[in-house]
Write an enzyme that holds these catalytic residues in place. Structure first.
Site, mmCIF file in Angstrom:
data_model
loop_
_atom_site.group_PDB
_atom_site.id
_atom_site.type_symbol
_atom_site.label_atom_id
_atom_site.label_comp_id
_atom_site.label_asym_id
_atom_site.label_seq_id
_atom_site.Cartn_x
_atom_site.Cartn_y
_atom_site.Cartn_z
ATOM 1 N N HIS A 257 -10.352 -4.610 -3.602
ATOM 2 C CA HIS A 257 -8.862 -4.648 -3.387
ATOM 3 C C HIS A 257 -9.177 -4.895 -1.750
ATOM 4 C CE1 HIS A 257 -9.702 -0.552 -2.969
ATOM 5 N NE2 HIS A 257 -8.988 -0.300 -1.985
ATOM 6 N N LEU A 258 -8.073 -5.987 -1.320
ATOM 7 C CA LEU A 258 -8.106 -6.600 0.050
ATOM 8 C C LEU A 258 -7.108 -6.089 0.634
ATOM 9 C CD1 LEU A 258 -9.323 -8.690 2.256
ATOM 10 C CD2 LEU A 258 -7.475 -10.167 1.353
ATOM 11 N N HIS A 259 -7.405 -5.222 1.834
ATOM 12 C CA HIS A 259 -6.108 -4.833 2.809
ATOM 13 C C HIS A 259 -5.718 -5.865 3.698
ATOM 14 C CE1 HIS A 259 -6.497 -0.219 1.910
ATOM 15 N NE2 HIS A 259 -7.657 -0.704 1.596
ATOM 16 N N ASP B 193 0.759 -1.016 -0.010
ATOM 17 C CA ASP B 193 0.077 -0.004 0.264
ATOM 18 C C ASP B 193 0.826 1.313 -0.132
ATOM 19 O OD1 ASP B 193 -1.590 2.259 1.108
ATOM 20 O OD2 ASP B 193 -3.159 0.522 0.897
ATOM 21 N N ILE B 194 0.403 2.434 -0.683
ATOM 22 C CA ILE B 194 1.220 3.350 -0.813
ATOM 23 C C ILE B 194 1.252 4.257 0.561
ATOM 24 C CG2 ILE B 194 1.376 3.647 -3.365
ATOM 25 C CD1 ILE B 194 -0.583 5.694 -3.109
#
Length: 129
Positions: free
Chosen positions: A102-104, A33-34
């Site tokens: 999207h899965l964190h 993740d950015i």
């Protein structure tokens, strides 16, 4: 494919600034993740454009399970083994910054900062596990 969708471009390897991590499934990609909310914060994304988590149906259960497998595998490859201290989930619309599923994957969950504990709060109005 949506050329305006950054996750579609990442999935097609059209974003050279995003390093893809090893992934055991060709239809999924994984990357950092950015704006990490934890020491380990990865996103697992289907290559094919899919809407946000509100579009998921019963037939998508195997996909979500595979996304979680990828998340666990990337943690293990990065020497994180305490799977009881992991948070995985999806932002619930309208709290999605990108409307491509999207899965964190965040770990250790016990080290989430104050703001991250709010943003990634388990089963809140904006984040579902």
């Amino acid at each position: 494919y949506d050329g305006k969708c950054v996750f579609c471009r990442i999935g097609r390897r059209e974003e050279p600034g995003t390093a893809l991590l090893p992934c055991q499934y060709e239809d999924l990609v994984c990357f950092r993740d950015i704006r990490p909310g934890a020491p380990h914060h990865y996103l697992v994304v289907p290559v094919e454009h899919m809407g946000n988590c509100k579009t998921l149906k019963a037939e998508h259960v195997p996909l979500v399970k595979r996304m979680m497998e990828v998340g666990k595998a990337v943690l293990q490859r990065n020497n994180f083994s305490d799977m009881s201290d992991v948070r995985m989930g999806f932002h619930w619309p309208p709290f999605c910054s990108i409307s491509h599923l999207h899965l964190h994957v965040l770990a250790p969950a016990s080290q989430l900062g104050f703001l991250s504990r709010l943003v990634y709060r388990i089963n809140s109005y904006w984040f579902i596990t």
